[in-house]
Design a protein around this motif. Sequence first.
Motif, PDB file in Angstrom:
ATOM      1  N   ARG A 288     -23.215   6.026 -33.525  1.00  0.00           N
ATOM      2  CA  ARG A 288     -24.222   5.580 -34.483  1.00  0.00           C
ATOM      3  C   ARG A 288     -24.126   4.107 -34.856  1.00  0.00           C
ATOM      4  O   ARG A 288     -25.002   3.595 -35.569  1.00  0.00           O
ATOM      5  N   MET A 289     -23.081   3.418 -34.448  1.00  0.00           N
ATOM      6  CA  MET A 289     -22.954   2.001 -34.771  1.00  0.00           C
ATOM      7  C   MET A 289     -22.299   1.269 -33.615  1.00  0.00           C
ATOM      8  O   MET A 289     -21.752   1.886 -32.685  1.00  0.00           O
ATOM      9  N   ASP A 290     -22.365  -0.042 -33.661  1.00  0.00           N
ATOM     10  CA  ASP A 290     -21.788  -0.851 -32.595  1.00  0.00           C
ATOM     11  C   ASP A 290     -20.274  -0.619 -32.545  1.00  0.00           C
ATOM     12  O   ASP A 290     -19.576  -0.785 -33.551  1.00  0.00           O
ATOM     13  N   LYS A 291     -19.774  -0.231 -31.384  1.00  0.00           N
ATOM     14  CA  LYS A 291     -18.351   0.127 -31.258  1.00  0.00           C
ATOM     15  C   LYS A 291     -17.446  -1.086 -31.428  1.00  0.00           C
ATOM     16  O   LYS A 291     -16.294  -0.961 -31.838  1.00  0.00           O
ATOM     17  N   ARG A 292     -17.945  -2.284 -31.128  1.00  0.00           N
ATOM     18  CA  ARG A 292     -17.145  -3.496 -31.332  1.00  0.00           C
ATOM     19  C   ARG A 292     -16.901  -3.724 -32.818  1.00  0.00           C
ATOM     20  O   ARG A 292     -15.787  -4.042 -33.245  1.00  0.00           O
ATOM     21  N   LEU A 293     -17.960  -3.578 -33.601  1.00  0.00           N
ATOM     22  CA  LEU A 293     -17.831  -3.724 -35.053  1.00  0.00           C
ATOM     23  C   LEU A 293     -16.931  -2.638 -35.623  1.00  0.00           C
ATOM     24  O   LEU A 293     -16.138  -2.891 -36.546  1.00  0.00           O
TER      25      LEU A 293
ATOM     26  N   TYR B  82     -11.444 -11.027 -32.727  1.00  0.00           N
ATOM     27  CA  TYR B  82     -12.099 -10.946 -31.413  1.00  0.00           C
ATOM     28  C   TYR B  82     -13.283  -9.974 -31.453  1.00  0.00           C
ATOM     29  O   TYR B  82     -14.376 -10.287 -30.956  1.00  0.00           O
ATOM     30  N   MET B  83     -13.072  -8.785 -32.027  1.00  0.00           N
ATOM     31  CA  MET B  83     -14.141  -7.783 -32.056  1.00  0.00           C
ATOM     32  C   MET B  83     -15.296  -8.224 -32.946  1.00  0.00           C
ATOM     33  O   MET B  83     -16.466  -7.960 -32.636  1.00  0.00           O
ATOM     34  N   LEU B  84     -14.995  -8.913 -34.044  1.00  0.00           N
ATOM     35  CA  LEU B  84     -16.064  -9.449 -34.879  1.00  0.00           C
ATOM     36  C   LEU B  84     -16.899 -10.461 -34.104  1.00  0.00           C
ATOM     37  O   LEU B  84     -18.136 -10.464 -34.186  1.00  0.00           O
ATOM     38  N   LEU B  85     -16.235 -11.326 -33.353  1.00  0.00           N
ATOM     39  CA  LEU B  85     -16.941 -12.328 -32.550  1.00  0.00           C
ATOM     40  C   LEU B  85     -17.832 -11.657 -31.518  1.00  0.00           C
ATOM     41  O   LEU B  85     -19.010 -12.031 -31.351  1.00  0.00           O
ATOM     42  N   LYS B  86     -17.310 -10.645 -30.812  1.00  0.00           N
ATOM     43  CA  LYS B  86     -18.101  -9.949 -29.795  1.00  0.00           C
ATOM     44  C   LYS B  86     -19.272  -9.191 -30.418  1.00  0.00           C
ATOM     45  O   LYS B  86     -20.361  -9.127 -29.838  1.00  0.00           O
ATOM     46  N   SER B  87     -19.063  -8.625 -31.595  1.00  0.00           N
ATOM     47  CA  SER B  87     -20.139  -7.925 -32.274  1.00  0.00           C
ATOM     48  C   SER B  87     -21.253  -8.878 -32.675  1.00  0.00           C
ATOM     49  O   SER B  87     -22.444  -8.575 -32.523  1.00  0.00           O
ATOM     50  N   LEU B  88     -20.882 -10.049 -33.172  1.00  0.00           N
ATOM     51  CA  LEU B  88     -21.875 -11.060 -33.549  1.00  0.00           C
ATOM     52  C   LEU B  88     -22.622 -11.574 -32.331  1.00  0.00           C
ATOM     53  O   LEU B  88     -23.836 -11.812 -32.384  1.00  0.00           O
TER      54      LEU B  88
ATOM     55  N   LYS C 174     -23.256  -9.909 -29.581  1.00  0.00           N
ATOM     56  CA  LYS C 174     -24.208  -8.878 -29.184  1.00  0.00           C
ATOM     57  C   LYS C 174     -25.423  -8.877 -30.106  1.00  0.00           C
ATOM     58  O   LYS C 174     -26.574  -8.751 -29.663  1.00  0.00           O
ATOM     59  N   LEU C 175     -25.184  -9.035 -31.419  1.00  0.00           N
ATOM     60  CA  LEU C 175     -26.284  -9.063 -32.376  1.00  0.00           C
ATOM     61  C   LEU C 175     -27.199 -10.258 -32.125  1.00  0.00           C
ATOM     62  O   LEU C 175     -28.425 -10.139 -32.169  1.00  0.00           O
ATOM     63  N   ASP C 176     -26.606 -11.416 -31.822  1.00  0.00           N
ATOM     64  CA  ASP C 176     -27.407 -12.612 -31.504  1.00  0.00           C
ATOM     65  C   ASP C 176     -28.244 -12.400 -30.255  1.00  0.00           C
ATOM     66  O   ASP C 176     -29.407 -12.816 -30.189  1.00  0.00           O
ATOM     67  N   GLY C 177     -27.655 -11.711 -29.245  1.00  0.00           N
ATOM     68  CA  GLY C 177     -28.382 -11.447 -28.002  1.00  0.00           C
ATOM     69  C   GLY C 177     -29.559 -10.532 -28.242  1.00  0.00           C
ATOM     70  O   GLY C 177     -30.651 -10.740 -27.689  1.00  0.00           O
ATOM     71  N   GLN C 178     -29.381  -9.514 -29.079  1.00  0.00           N
ATOM     72  CA  GLN C 178     -30.478  -8.605 -29.390  1.00  0.00           C
ATOM     73  C   GLN C 178     -31.583  -9.318 -30.147  1.00  0.00           C
ATOM     74  O   GLN C 178     -32.769  -9.099 -29.939  1.00  0.00           O
ATOM     75  N   THR C 179     -31.205 -10.227 -31.067  1.00  0.00           N
ATOM     76  CA  THR C 179     -32.187 -10.977 -31.851  1.00  0.00           C
ATOM     77  C   THR C 179     -33.015 -11.878 -30.944  1.00  0.00           C
ATOM     78  O   THR C 179     -34.232 -11.996 -31.079  1.00  0.00           O
TER      79      THR C 179
END
Length: 389
Positions: free
Chosen positions: A264-269, A371-377, A379-384
Motif C-alpha cells: 500500500r505504500m512505497d517500499k523505499r519509504l 539512502y532510502m529517503l533519497l531513493k523515495s524522493l 521516485k516521487l520526483d519521477g512520478q511528478t
Amino acid sequence: MLDVADNCKSNNPTAPVIGLSFFAVASGFLMSLIPLSLGNFGLSPDLAPWLASIFYLGLLLGALRVERLIAKMGHRRGFVLFLSLLIASIVAMLLLPGASVWLAARLLAGFTVAGVFVVVESWLLMADSVKARARRLGIYMAALYGGSALGQLAIGELGTQGVLPYLFVIVLLLLAIMAPVLIRSGEPAHQAQQRLSLKESANLSRPAIIGCLVSGLLLGPIYGLMPVYIDNQVDEPAQTGLLMAAIILGGMAVQPLISYLSPRMDKRLLMAMCTLVGLVGVIGAIESNAFMFKGLSYFILGAASFALYPIAISLACDKLPSTKIVSATEVMLLCYSLGSVAGPLLALSLSDKGHGMMIYLAICLLSTCLYMLLKSLQKLDGQTDRLQS
C-alpha cells in the motif's frame, strides 16, 4: 506441465510453515548457544565472531548453489535434505569439539540454512498476486521470528553448558523434518525454473538489493555477537535470553504491519521509516537503566532490523513471473549473506568501545535511512515529472 495459475492453486504453505517453525526455535537457540558455550568445550571466546562470519560465508555459498539442487529434487525433498545436513553439522561439533571442526561445521550449517531459506521463501512466494505474496511473507516471517524468540527462552531453561542444549536443538530439527515427510501434499508443481540473466540481476531494484545487504549487516552481528554483548551488560544469564527474545519478538510482531503496509505504500519509504525507528531503539538500549525499558528498546530495535528483509525481497519480486522467483530469492539471499559475513567482523572493529556493538548498528541504520529517503524522493520526483508531461 502445469501453468502458473495451476501451480499457484496447488501450492499449499502448511508443510513449510510448520517445518520452519520448529527449525526457527532450534536455529534461534543454537545461534545464541554457540557463542555462550565455547568455554564449556574448551574453545576461546575470541572464536565467536569467526564462527558467525564463516556461518554466513556458508550461507553465501549456499545462495550460489542451492537453486540447482531444488530444481532437481523439488521443494519437499530439498527441505528434508538441508535439515538433515544441519543435524549432521551439530553432531560433528559435539563429537569433535575443536576450533577447526567447529568452523567447518558452521560453514556447512550456513550452506544448509541457505537451502532452507530458498526452499521456504520460493515455496511461499509462488503465489498469484502481490498481496498474496506479502501475506505469505508475513506468515513466513512471523513463524521464523516467533520461533527464534521462543528459542532464546531456552537459554534460561536449559542453560548453555553441556551436551543437553545441543540435543534439544537436534530433536527440534527432527520434528521440523517430519512436517514435509508427513504432509506430502501442497508442494509447488514442478516448473522449468528460469535463471535471471546477469542483465536481469543487475536490473533488480537497487534499494531491494541494498535492503537485503543491510539486513545482513544488522542481523549477522545481532545473531552472532549480541548475546555476548548483552551478557556483559546484565547480571543473570536468564536476562540475556529475555533480551534476545525481545529483539526477535519485535521482529515477529512487526510482520503483520509490514504485510499490510508493503503493498500500500512505497517500499523505499517504508524501509526508511523502519531504520529511523531502529535508531530510537539503539538510543534507548544504550541509555535505559531499568530492565523493562531496556527490553522495550531491544524490542523496537528488533522490529526495525527484522523488517528490512521481507520488504526488500518483496520489492525485488513484485514484477517477476513465478518461474524466476527461485532465482530472485537466491540473488537476494546472496546479498543478505554478503552483509552477514562482513557484519560481525565490522562490528568487532568497534568492540574496544563501551557500546561498540550499538554504535555499529546505529551507523548502519542511519546511513540506510538516508539512502532510502533519497531513493523515495527520487521516485516521487519521477512520478511528478511524468504527470506534468
